[in-house]
Design a protein around this motif. Structure first.
Motif, PDB file in Angstrom:
ATOM      1  N   LYS A  13       7.817  -7.196   2.207  1.00 15.59           N
ATOM      2  CA  LYS A  13       6.365  -7.024   2.115  1.00 15.59           C
ATOM      3  C   LYS A  13       5.938  -7.605   0.775  1.00 15.59           C
ATOM      4  O   LYS A  13       6.634  -7.464  -0.221  1.00 15.59           O
ATOM      5  N   GLN A  16      -0.161  -8.230  -0.574  1.00 15.54           N
ATOM      6  CA  GLN A  16      -1.396  -7.569  -0.139  1.00 15.54           C
ATOM      7  C   GLN A  16      -1.237  -6.064  -0.199  1.00 15.54           C
ATOM      8  O   GLN A  16      -0.239  -5.508   0.239  1.00 15.54           O
ATOM      9  N   GLU A  18      -2.030  -2.735   1.340  1.00 19.00           N
ATOM     10  CA  GLU A  18      -2.324  -2.445   2.737  1.00 19.00           C
ATOM     11  C   GLU A  18      -3.567  -1.587   2.943  1.00 19.00           C
ATOM     12  O   GLU A  18      -4.223  -1.678   3.963  1.00 19.00           O
ATOM     13  N   SER A  19      -3.922  -0.759   1.974  1.00 25.06           N
ATOM     14  CA  SER A  19      -5.032   0.161   2.188  1.00 25.06           C
ATOM     15  C   SER A  19      -6.393  -0.452   1.870  1.00 25.06           C
ATOM     16  O   SER A  19      -7.400  -0.025   2.422  1.00 25.06           O
ATOM     17  N   VAL A  20      -6.466  -1.434   0.984  1.00 24.13           N
ATOM     18  CA  VAL A  20      -7.737  -2.046   0.610  1.00 24.13           C
ATOM     19  C   VAL A  20      -7.620  -3.551   0.847  1.00 24.13           C
ATOM     20  O   VAL A  20      -6.764  -4.209   0.275  1.00 24.13           O
ATOM     21  N   SER A  21      -8.510  -4.071   1.682  1.00 24.46           N
ATOM     22  CA  SER A  21      -8.458  -5.502   1.959  1.00 24.46           C
ATOM     23  C   SER A  21      -9.769  -6.160   1.546  1.00 24.46           C
ATOM     24  O   SER A  21     -10.746  -5.487   1.218  1.00 24.46           O
ATOM     25  N   GLY A  22      -9.800  -7.463   1.590  1.00 27.10           N
ATOM     26  CA  GLY A  22     -10.982  -8.226   1.177  1.00 27.10           C
ATOM     27  C   GLY A  22     -12.237  -7.860   1.938  1.00 27.10           C
ATOM     28  O   GLY A  22     -13.294  -7.646   1.330  1.00 27.10           O
TER      29      GLY A  22
END
Length: 58
Positions: A13, A16, A18-22
């Motif tokens: 992994k 990125q 995983e909990s907050v994305s763009g």
């Protein structure tokens, strides 16, 4: 150079969070901008009421 097995490759992994994305960040920023614009409009309306600088209704 060390060869990596297929099992290990599946577990890699990176990059990125995983909990907050763009798109989530963009949505939050958009909501903040809408609230800010609403605040400016309300403040302008209140100032115009207090200064009695309202356009007359015909």
């Amino acid at each position: 150079m060390k060869n990596i097995k297929d099992d290990e490759l599946d577990n890699i992994k990176g990059g990125q969070v995983e909990s907050v994305s763009g798109p989530i960040i963009n949505a939050v920023v958009g909501v903040i901008k809408v609230l800010q614009d609403a605040g400016y409009s309300m403040g302008s309306g209140i100032r115009r009421l207090v200064d009695n600088n309202i356009c007359p209704l015909d």
